[in-house]
Design an enzyme around this catalytic site. Sequence first.
Site, PDB file in Angstrom:
ATOM      1  N   THR A 196      -2.277 -39.300  -2.099  1.00 59.54           N
ATOM      2  CA  THR A 196      -1.420 -38.906  -1.249  1.00 59.54           C
ATOM      3  C   THR A 196      -1.573 -37.473  -0.548  1.00 59.54           C
ATOM      4  O   THR A 196      -2.026 -36.642  -1.437  1.00 59.54           O
ATOM      5  CB  THR A 196      -0.081 -39.227  -1.563  1.00 59.54           C
ATOM      6  N   ARG A 224      -0.227 -54.474   0.626  1.00 59.13           N
ATOM      7  CA  ARG A 224       0.466 -53.566  -0.572  1.00 59.13           C
ATOM      8  C   ARG A 224       1.126 -52.395  -0.234  1.00 59.13           C
ATOM      9  O   ARG A 224       0.541 -51.483   0.556  1.00 59.13           O
ATOM     10  CB  ARG A 224      -0.950 -53.302  -1.721  1.00 59.13           C
ATOM     11  N   ILE A 225       2.269 -52.292  -0.754  1.00 63.01           N
ATOM     12  CA  ILE A 225       3.371 -50.913  -0.415  1.00 63.01           C
ATOM     13  C   ILE A 225       3.012 -50.253  -1.898  1.00 63.01           C
ATOM     14  O   ILE A 225       3.302 -50.673  -3.059  1.00 63.01           O
ATOM     15  CB  ILE A 225       4.411 -51.287  -0.094  1.00 63.01           C
ATOM     16  N   GLY A 226       2.818 -49.192  -2.017  1.00 65.37           N
ATOM     17  CA  GLY A 226       2.788 -48.299  -3.119  1.00 65.37           C
ATOM     18  C   GLY A 226       4.243 -47.327  -3.120  1.00 65.37           C
ATOM     19  O   GLY A 226       5.062 -47.726  -2.491  1.00 65.37           O
ATOM     20  N   ASP A 227       3.986 -46.072  -3.835  1.00 64.89           N
ATOM     21  CA  ASP A 227       5.336 -45.373  -4.247  1.00 64.89           C
ATOM     22  C   ASP A 227       5.634 -44.426  -2.841  1.00 64.89           C
ATOM     23  O   ASP A 227       6.961 -44.001  -2.706  1.00 64.89           O
ATOM     24  CB  ASP A 227       5.072 -44.613  -5.268  1.00 64.89           C
ATOM     25  N   GLY A 247      -0.321 -40.068  -7.396  1.00 67.27           N
ATOM     26  CA  GLY A 247      -1.158 -40.451  -8.464  1.00 67.27           C
ATOM     27  C   GLY A 247      -1.053 -42.111  -8.575  1.00 67.27           C
ATOM     28  O   GLY A 247      -0.929 -42.616  -7.463  1.00 67.27           O
ATOM     29  N   GLU A 248      -0.779 -42.530 -10.023  1.00 64.12           N
ATOM     30  CA  GLU A 248      -0.626 -44.106  -9.871  1.00 64.12           C
ATOM     31  C   GLU A 248       0.622 -44.528  -9.379  1.00 64.12           C
ATOM     32  O   GLU A 248       1.524 -44.448  -9.937  1.00 64.12           O
ATOM     33  CB  GLU A 248      -0.968 -44.534 -11.291  1.00 64.12           C
ATOM     34  N   GLY A 249       0.521 -45.238  -8.228  1.00 64.51           N
ATOM     35  CA  GLY A 249       1.799 -45.707  -7.485  1.00 64.51           C
ATOM     36  C   GLY A 249       2.579 -46.390  -8.102  1.00 64.51           C
ATOM     37  O   GLY A 249       3.898 -46.193  -8.201  1.00 64.51           O
TER      38      GLY A 249
END
Lengths: 325, 320
Positions: A196, A224-227, A247-249
């Site tokens: 991001t 897919r939705i991430g953070d 980073g890792e969502g």
Amino acid sequence: MGGWAIAVHGGAGVDPNLPKERQEEAKRLLTRCLDIGISALRSNLPAIDVVELVVRELETDPLFNSGRGSALTEKGTVEMEASIMDGPKRRCGAVSGLTTVKNPVSLARLVMDKTPHSYLAFAGAEEFARKQGVELVDNQYFITEDNVGMLKLAKEANSILFDYRIPTLSTCGGGAALESPIQMNGLPISVYAPETVGCVVVDKEGRCAAATSTGGLMNKMTGRIGDSPLIGSGTYACELVGVSCTGEGEAIIRSTLAREVAAVMEYKGLNLHEAVDYVIKYRLDEGKAGLIAVSKNGEVACGFNTTGMFRGCATEDGFMEVGVW
Amino acid sequence: MGWAIAIHGGAGDIPLSLPPEKRLPREAGLRRCLEVGIAALKARNHPLDVVELVVRELENHPNFNAGKGSVLTTTGTVEMEACIMDGKTMKCGAVSGVSTVVNAISLARLVMEKTSHIYLAFDGAEAFARDQGLETVEMSHFITPENIERLKQAQEADRVQIDYTQPIQKETPKDAAVADGDSQIGTVGCVAVDNEGNLATATSTGGLVNKMVGRIGDTPVIGAGTYANHLCAVSATGRGEAIIRGTVARDVAAVMEFKGISLKEAAAYVIDRVPPGTAGLIAVSSTGEIAMPFNTTGMFRACATEDGYSEIAIWDSTSK
């Protein structure tokens, strides 16, 4: 204490073998974005406008994973998401599943300013964009050759991982970094694209704001939705602080990372640096992530438990720093 | 200690004058769903299974705003969302923009268990549902006459509403009589803890009446409408936008942890801080406490504990 402060990031989790030219290129972009933000702050633009302006610049440049240069879905398309939050009244706006909107962060802003809602996604968001007359382009515009290549590698890595179970760093002696790659989100770090971009700002009046934008996870499932668009996870701003994570969502969502920084300041009375250190150390478990944050007092901080995070920050008293490691 | 369970069928401006034909089916629904949950806990099912089971029942019930009986978007369609979270592992799953899946909460569970992601939406979520062989139907299955009427009223008043919202206050009382009858449904949720302290939460909804197509609310946003960790499990309901800004579900746990106060105190504290008339929540703690505060006129809710206590309510006991 007091005065404006700004931080930007271009993703947490950097391949230790990243060629020097790429590192320099990234630092130049971060510097340019910082300069744009600093200029705007000196012209007394409010924090909320500054974060939008800076993230637009990051989206437009194809280097990082947002807007043009976004990571690709498993189908080879781009689906972008973004969110923005204005500290003083905690107003917020978010978007997901964008495929033709040139600047997702600006659409998120419009959701915040022009609708009774906080979050619009997919076809509904695109329709709103059309009605608002924002700049639209073909999905092809966002796709870069680099990422087409990366997607191919990601697909190969996923099948290799499935068949051969490449050991992670923790199970290996630590010497052969090339044979046992660092992994993030299940991909070797050489393939994984930092997820991001983001910007946090506190202006002269002590108003905080934050914005985050991304193409998401390389080879993600469509839909897919991430953070990044989730308020409290990838982005958060209130009276005290503005935070943007990367980073890792999934790890960021589980730990509601952005909100956590504010919560420990609010409820435990930690200052900005203590809060950032605390959440990175204790709230991520095995997750890998980084974040940038500013406080209403003009402080700026960043923290990450990954190998590197593309970032830059500056404060009104002349401090400025751009870094990768 | 022992197990504890709480369920809700939505918070909002539920008028005290709610007629029996509106009230009784919902009370009966809450009672039945509570019994389903109690039986599952007695049979020593894991809270994650219990909350999914109960929310499936609530989704299938046409008088609550989830699954069948979901409120409609501005174009008359249904876009459902749901979320589930396990307190011990902090694994979670969420879906949005689901229009043909009979039980969105089960789809959310599959996202959690069968993908490396947490949240899938719209076409991607629908495609995944088909891949997983989940039961799907025509969208018309979810649409009820009450909701068609509700949408009509909201569009005439030109606004988006939580479904209980009384017609615009400045208007004449006759409008109040018209809108009042059909506005009483809401998001559904269930939280549960077993006697080992395992916690889980699940929330499901059709969203806001007359919402923009593509609008996502608080339900699938971890930390806003749904959250669980080792301390407590929370499911919120009300005005999504306020719950998102207030990170309501997360804050209950955070306040318990950082201020060292009880679940009841933490839940009340958090509800106090969102604008009046916008939210309610149910929560259980790892030690079997239950809290069900709301700052709206009412909240359809029910709860039970292993020691035999149970309650079904709509308003405050003080407002009778």
